[in-house]
Design a protein around this motif. Structure first.
Motif, PDB file in Angstrom:
ATOM      1  N   GLU A 823       6.506 -35.532  -8.352  1.00 63.09           N
ATOM      2  CA  GLU A 823       5.444 -35.967  -9.265  1.00 63.09           C
ATOM      3  C   GLU A 823       4.514 -36.962  -8.566  1.00 63.09           C
ATOM      4  OE1 GLU A 823       7.478 -37.344 -12.721  1.00 63.09           O
ATOM      5  OE2 GLU A 823       8.243 -35.361 -13.249  1.00 63.09           O
ATOM      6  N   GLU A 824       4.378 -38.193  -9.059  1.00 61.53           N
ATOM      7  CA  GLU A 824       3.393 -39.108  -8.478  1.00 61.53           C
ATOM      8  C   GLU A 824       3.783 -39.553  -7.073  1.00 61.53           C
ATOM      9  OE1 GLU A 824       6.265 -41.705 -10.869  1.00 61.53           O
ATOM     10  OE2 GLU A 824       5.197 -39.786 -11.126  1.00 61.53           O
ATOM     11  N   ASN A 825       5.046 -39.369  -6.718  1.00 58.01           N
ATOM     12  CA  ASN A 825       5.482 -39.739  -5.352  1.00 58.01           C
ATOM     13  C   ASN A 825       5.391 -38.565  -4.375  1.00 58.01           C
ATOM     14  OD1 ASN A 825       6.280 -42.387  -6.202  1.00 58.01           O
ATOM     15  ND2 ASN A 825       8.105 -41.475  -7.126  1.00 58.01           N
ATOM     16  N   ARG A 826       4.837 -37.438  -4.819  1.00 56.19           N
ATOM     17  CA  ARG A 826       4.758 -36.226  -3.970  1.00 56.19           C
ATOM     18  C   ARG A 826       3.910 -36.465  -2.737  1.00 56.19           C
ATOM     19  NH1 ARG A 826       8.442 -32.245  -4.423  1.00 56.19           N
ATOM     20  NH2 ARG A 826       7.606 -30.203  -3.883  1.00 56.19           N
ATOM     21  N   THR A 827       2.916 -37.329  -2.857  1.00 56.42           N
ATOM     22  CA  THR A 827       1.981 -37.538  -1.735  1.00 56.42           C
ATOM     23  C   THR A 827       2.650 -38.177  -0.531  1.00 56.42           C
ATOM     24  OG1 THR A 827       1.354 -39.683  -2.664  1.00 56.42           O
ATOM     25  CG2 THR A 827       0.033 -37.783  -3.310  1.00 56.42           C
ATOM     26  N   LEU A 828       3.830 -38.811  -0.750  1.00 55.11           N
ATOM     27  CA  LEU A 828       4.513 -39.444   0.385  1.00 55.11           C
ATOM     28  C   LEU A 828       4.998 -38.411   1.394  1.00 55.11           C
ATOM     29  CD1 LEU A 828       6.599 -42.233  -1.427  1.00 55.11           C
ATOM     30  CD2 LEU A 828       4.513 -42.475  -0.071  1.00 55.11           C
ATOM     31  N   TRP A 829       5.114 -37.158   1.002  1.00 56.80           N
ATOM     32  CA  TRP A 829       5.511 -36.106   1.953  1.00 56.80           C
ATOM     33  C   TRP A 829       4.541 -36.081   3.137  1.00 56.80           C
ATOM     34  CZ3 TRP A 829       9.662 -32.921   2.436  1.00 56.80           C
ATOM     35  CH2 TRP A 829      10.546 -32.798   1.343  1.00 56.80           C
ATOM     36  N   TRP A 830       3.229 -36.075   2.850  1.00 54.41           N
ATOM     37  CA  TRP A 830       2.258 -35.949   3.938  1.00 54.41           C
ATOM     38  C   TRP A 830       1.630 -37.283   4.348  1.00 54.41           C
ATOM     39  CZ3 TRP A 830       1.961 -33.269  -0.672  1.00 54.41           C
ATOM     40  CH2 TRP A 830       1.082 -33.771  -1.644  1.00 54.41           C
ATOM     41  N   LYS A 831       1.714 -38.250   3.450  1.00 52.63           N
ATOM     42  CA  LYS A 831       1.148 -39.548   3.820  1.00 52.63           C
ATOM     43  C   LYS A 831       2.135 -40.437   4.576  1.00 52.63           C
ATOM     44  CE  LYS A 831      -2.310 -39.959   0.168  1.00 52.63           C
ATOM     45  NZ  LYS A 831      -2.792 -40.780  -0.968  1.00 52.63           N
ATOM     46  N   LYS A 832       3.425 -40.254   4.296  1.00 55.48           N
ATOM     47  CA  LYS A 832       4.422 -41.114   4.920  1.00 55.48           C
ATOM     48  C   LYS A 832       5.368 -40.331   5.829  1.00 55.48           C
ATOM     49  CE  LYS A 832       7.107 -44.676   5.682  1.00 55.48           C
ATOM     50  NZ  LYS A 832       6.677 -45.766   6.578  1.00 55.48           N
ATOM     51  N   LEU A 833       6.013 -39.297   5.274  1.00 48.38           N
ATOM     52  CA  LEU A 833       7.073 -38.628   6.007  1.00 48.38           C
ATOM     53  C   LEU A 833       6.532 -37.815   7.188  1.00 48.38           C
ATOM     54  CD1 LEU A 833      10.056 -38.097   6.151  1.00 48.38           C
ATOM     55  CD2 LEU A 833       9.797 -36.215   4.538  1.00 48.38           C
ATOM     56  N   LYS A 856       9.941 -29.506  10.628  1.00 50.43           N
ATOM     57  CA  LYS A 856       9.696 -28.132  10.206  1.00 50.43           C
ATOM     58  C   LYS A 856       9.866 -27.975   8.691  1.00 50.43           C
ATOM     59  CE  LYS A 856      10.994 -25.975  14.616  1.00 50.43           C
ATOM     60  NZ  LYS A 856      11.960 -25.083  15.311  1.00 50.43           N
ATOM     61  N   GLU A 857      10.927 -28.591   8.134  1.00 48.89           N
ATOM     62  CA  GLU A 857      11.140 -28.493   6.689  1.00 48.89           C
ATOM     63  C   GLU A 857      10.039 -29.224   5.932  1.00 48.89           C
ATOM     64  OE1 GLU A 857      15.079 -29.150   5.173  1.00 48.89           O
ATOM     65  OE2 GLU A 857      15.965 -28.836   7.144  1.00 48.89           O
ATOM     66  N   THR A 858       9.563 -30.331   6.526  1.00 48.39           N
ATOM     67  CA  THR A 858       8.494 -31.087   5.873  1.00 48.39           C
ATOM     68  C   THR A 858       7.207 -30.288   5.853  1.00 48.39           C
ATOM     69  OG1 THR A 858       9.500 -33.149   6.583  1.00 48.39           O
ATOM     70  CG2 THR A 858       7.186 -33.233   5.940  1.00 48.39           C
ATOM     71  N   LEU A 859       6.903 -29.623   7.014  1.00 46.49           N
ATOM     72  CA  LEU A 859       5.692 -28.794   7.084  1.00 46.49           C
ATOM     73  C   LEU A 859       5.754 -27.650   6.077  1.00 46.49           C
ATOM     74  CD1 LEU A 859       5.124 -28.674  10.947  1.00 46.49           C
ATOM     75  CD2 LEU A 859       3.624 -29.709   9.237  1.00 46.49           C
ATOM     76  N   SER A 860       6.931 -27.104   5.859  1.00 47.00           N
ATOM     77  CA  SER A 860       7.066 -26.013   4.884  1.00 47.00           C
ATOM     78  C   SER A 860       6.710 -26.491   3.481  1.00 47.00           C
ATOM     79  CB  SER A 860       8.500 -25.461   4.905  1.00 47.00           C
ATOM     80  OG  SER A 860       8.825 -24.952   6.168  1.00 47.00           O
ATOM     81  N   VAL A 861       7.135 -27.697   3.160  1.00 49.50           N
ATOM     82  CA  VAL A 861       6.844 -28.236   1.823  1.00 49.50           C
ATOM     83  C   VAL A 861       5.374 -28.576   1.695  1.00 49.50           C
ATOM     84  CG1 VAL A 861       7.283 -30.149   0.244  1.00 49.50           C
ATOM     85  CG2 VAL A 861       9.177 -29.114   1.500  1.00 49.50           C
TER      86      VAL A 861
END
Length: 898
Positions: A823-833, A856-861
């Motif tokens: 939800e609102e924390n979804r952006t941390l995938w590409w902004k942080k991780l 690789k798993e992060t890029l998939s998401v």
């Protein structure tokens, strides 16, 4: 003279002068009264009462002077004072056949200085009625008739309707400390002549008006050290009398008639003391009991009518104590324990009424003509009679009461109650006593309580329960009370009265620090077997019955079974006795005869099977110790049941488990932890949830930090708690990944760690409250790391958690992100991780492959979540195109795929 200006020469020669206080009055005084507490004077005139306040004037340091100041005039109409009495603001006014009691109040209402009663005596209607009554009275009197108003008694506010007008006029100086601003009516009573007695009207007048104060005292059983303290008024009583009947009223807080005294002869005068009423007739001095001390005791102690204390009732009939012969009694007064009598033995002073014909209440014949006395009269005598000491009179009354002992009548109780009140009244005026006298009275007081306890325990009355408080006040131990019982058996059967059974059962329930001998314990068991067999299991569980022979107890318990009385409570009591005898086979047979749930119900019915109080300390029973070793689950469930039913407190239950397991101070046994976990499962309403969380988490953390295993096997695993209790939540999946990454983890501590993690994952836990206590758990261990990250996650510190996991356990990063970054924390995938992983891959190192797999798993998401342009913007500029190409293709084709 005091009251006038004191000149300087007078001050110098004051030592040699006579002090005279002059108080001028505008009207002829009819009567006078002095306040026994403050010394103020009240003078009664025809239509007013004048109050003179006692004042102390300091001329110099050596010579204080007493003076009186006229401070208040009480205008009073429609009643002519014949006698008055004044005591600390209370005023009693008496005419020939009327009594009025007022209370002067000093607190002003709305700044008013004088309170006017709404009744107006000078109104035309009243005047007309008065004139009409007067004319009618004169007309009837001329025909030898008298108008008699009907009797009336008005209490409290109703007494304002008496028709007596009262108005206050303040005349004191401005600097006066106490001013009376308004008046409260307490009592009005009017009597009518008894025309049936065929006596003259002069013989049926009221007399002996008196206000009697009783002061606050300390406890009867305490030694009062400072007798010079200022007295505080506790109760006030008003007495007045007709020739053949006396009336005693209580006038503080509530106004009520306490006692009525019927005299065997026509009375002339009476004086009331806190202990006695002394009445004189023409030839007798009579002494009656009073109820003032009983009323004052209830005012002083609100617990006087309870299982701890008692006092004979105010409503108890009064009785005559003594009648002494004196010829020609004229007047009586008293001081402390002295009665002063004035007598006139003159046989020649005979009224000449016999020469006149008797008429029914004719006012023409009310004058009495006596023979002219000689110039020097003879026959006058003054007697000072010392009243018998309270202790001596008490002993005489006790000796006399022994004549009623075998008859078992109420007379014995009445007489001993009189003796008890006599001693109590003397103790309430402790300032008049010498130390030796007070000690003797206290001893008599306790002895009288013992006698009354004996009466109520042996006589079958509706007040048999009073045996308990009287025995408690007597200071007698239970063994001493039992020693006073007549255990003689008549015709093979013994009857035990309700009072004794009530006292013994209550005493055994109260867990007194007194152990009965084996002989007395057997007698108690015999008593309850005969009188109340259902109470026998409870009686045997009392600490006072510790010395009972278990074989004897078992034989009586078996008789209960044969008589058809059987219950879980009998079974548990038998099991406890079997343990005492060391017969484990019998114990197991009894315990296995009922289900565990029924056994818990039995412990709730009688908690002393598990817990007993000795000298203020909680002591586990032998049965509780045995259950700890053999059935700890039953023990925990039983204590939880006691807590649910308010039979034991939270702190008491914690203390019980510590004592049971032999742990002192901060050492927490596993059985107590099991109990805390059971409390969470039971969701007890009176248990503070966060406090219970704190107890459990503190213990889990302490064990993990010290690597201290539980001292016993826990009753419940973490899975059991998660399934049974909503406060324990499912452990997050990424936590399991984090734990399994440490192959060196000690399996002995995994349960405590799982329970702590589950509690943190639960919905009710306040994370902020536990963070300061996590310091002992180092992040160098997997246990400490998992707990720290869990707490930060619950506090929504996601970025810090990602940094920690990337550093310590990269394989858990993606499972963590999958679970938490929504939800609102979804952006941390590409902004942080994503940026963090790319940066760490550039640095290489031994964790390169783990970072690469996570990337690789992060890029998939991210490819799924973002549009193509946004995805290109978050990709690193120095990356290899071939590596990112598959994800770019997927991102560009996902719309067509959908």
């Amino acid at each position: 003279m005091v009251g006038h200006n004191v000149e300087a020469p007078f001050r110098e020669t004051f030592r040699d002068q006579m002090s005279i206080v002059e108080m001028p009055l505008s009207e002829t005084p009819l009567c006078i009264s002095c306040c026994p507490v403050k010394g103020d004077l009240l003078v009664g005139c025809t239509n007013k009462l004048v109050l003179f306040s006692l004042k102390y004037q300091i001329i110099n340091e050596e010579f204080p002077v007493l003076d009186f100041e006229r401070s208040l005039i009480i205008h009073i109409h429609n009643i002519t004072p014949v006698e008055i009495s004044f005591c600390v603001g209370y005023v009693a006014v008496m005419s020939d056949l009327e009594v009025l009691i007022l209370k002067l109040e000093s607190n002003p209402k709305n700044g008013e200085s004088v309170h006017h009663h709404p009744y107006k005596p000078n109104s035309p209607v009243t005047q007309a009625n008065d004139e009409g009554t007067s004319n009618e009275t004169l007309q009837l009197e001329s025909e030898d008739f008298v108008i008699c108003q009907k009797p009336m008694e008005l209490l409290g506010q109703n007494s304002e309707q008496s028709g007596v007008s009262v108005t206050l006029e303040s005349t004191g100086l401005d600097d006066e400390k106490i001013k009376y601003f308004h008046v409260q009516h307490l009592l009005y009573r009017r009597f009518a002549p008894d025309i049936s007695s065929y006596v003259l009207s002069d013989d049926i007048k009221l007399h002996s008006l008196q206000l009697l104060p009783i002061y606050q005292t300390d406890s009867l059983t305490s030694e009062r050290k400072n007798l010079s303290q200022e007295k505080e008024l506790l109760s006030l009583f008003c007495f007045f009398s007709l020739p053949h009947v006396g009336y005693l009223y209580l006038v503080v807080k509530s106004v009520e008639l306490m006692s009525v005294y019927q005299y065997p002869e026509k009375s002339q005068q009476a004086v009331l003391t806190p202990q006695f009423l002394h009445v004189i007739t023409s030839n007798n001095l009579q002494c009656f009991t009073v109820r003032c001390s009983a009323a004052a005791a209830r005012e002083e102690d609100p617990y006087v009518d309870s299982t701890l204390k008692a006092c004979p009732p105010v409503s108890m009939d009064v009785c005559a104590l003594r009648i002494q012969l004196f010829i020609g009694l004229k007047a009586i007064c008293h001081f402390k324990n002295h009665i002063i009598l004035l007598t006139k033995a003159d046989p020649e002073a005979i009224p000449e009424r016999r020469e006149a014909p008797r008429r029914l209440l004719s006012r023409k014949d009310t004058s009495v003509k006596l023979k002219t006395p000689p110039v020097a009269e003879a026959g006058w005598n003054l007697y000072i009679v010392n009243t018998i000491s309270p202790v001596q009179l008490y002993k005489e009354m006790v000796d006399y009461s022994n004549t009623y002992k075998t008859a078992k009548t109420q007379s014995c109780i009445h007489l001993l109650s009189e003796a008890h009140l006599l001693v109590r009244a003397a103790l309430m005026d402790a300032s008049q006593l010498e130390p030796g006298e007070k000690a003797e009275l206290l001893e008599a007081f306790k002895e009288s309580c013992g006698h009354l306890g004996d009466c109520y325990s042996r006589l079958d009355t509706q007040y048999s329960h009073l045996a308990l408080p009287y025995y408690k006040m007597s200071g007698l131990s239970m063994a001493e009370v039992l020693a006073r019982v007549d255990w003689a058996v008549e015709e093979g059967s013994q009857k035990y009265e309700r009072g004794l059974i009530f006292y013994i059962s209550h005493s055994l329930y109260e867990n007194l620090d007194e152990e009965l001998s084996e002989e007395l314990a057997v007698k108690v068991v015999q008593m309850f077997h005969v009188a109340e067999p259902k109470q026998l299991p409870h009686i045997l569980c009392s600490p006072s019955m510790k010395n009972i022979n278990p074989l004897t107890a078992m034989s009586y318990l078996r008789k209960l079974d044969t008589s058809g009385f059987s219950s879980i409570l009998v079974t548990l009591t038998k099991a406890a006795m079997a343990l005492k005898m060391g017969d484990l086979d019998m114990y197991r047979k009894e315990v296995k005869s009922h289900s565990e749930m029924k056994l818990v119900c039995g412990f709730i019915l009688e908690p002393r099977l598990l817990i007993q109080q000795k000298k203020g300390q909680m002591v586990p029973t032998e049965l509780a110790v045995h259950l700890k070793e053999t059935q700890p689950g039953l023990l925990v469930a039983s204590i939880l049941g006691l807590q649910k039913n308010n039979k034991i407190g939270i702190e008491e239950s914690d203390s019980f488990f510590k004592v049971l397991c032999g742990k002192d101070g901060d050492m927490i046994p596993q059985l107590l932890v099991d109990f805390w976990e059971a409390q969470l499962i039971a969701c007890l309403p009176d248990v503070l949830l966060q406090e219970l969380f704190f107890k459990l988490t503190s213990q889990y953390i302490w064990r993990l930090s010290k690597k201290q295993p539980p001292d016993t096997i826990p009753l419940r695993t973490s899975k059991d708690l998660i399934n049974a209790c909503s406060h324990y939540g499912l452990i997050y999946p990424w936590v399991n990944v984090l734990i399994t990454s440490d192959s060196l983890a000690d399996k002995n501590y995994t349960e405590d760690l799982s329970k702590l993690q589950s509690l943190i994952c639960g919905p009710s836990f306040d994370i902020a409250s536990i963070v300061p206590f996590l310091e002992p758990l180092s992040e160098d261990t997997v246990a400490g790391l998992s707990v720290q990250v869990l707490c930060r996650t619950r506090l929504k510190e996601y970025e810090q958690c990602i940094d920690t996991l990337l550093e310590r356990c990269p394989e858990a990063v993606v499972p963590y992100a999958n679970h938490e970054l929504k939800e609102e924390n979804r952006t941390l995938w590409w902004k942080k991780l994503l940026p963090e992983l790319c940066q760490r891959i550039k640095c290489g190192g031994e964790k390169y492959q783990l970072y690469l797999s996570s990337l690789k798993e992060t890029l998939s998401v991210v490819a799924v979540e973002l549009e193509l342009r946004d995805f290109l913007n978050v990709l690193p500029e120095d990356g290899t195109a071939a590596f990112f190409l598959p994800y770019l293709l997927y991102c560009s084709q996902k719309k067509s795929l959908t």
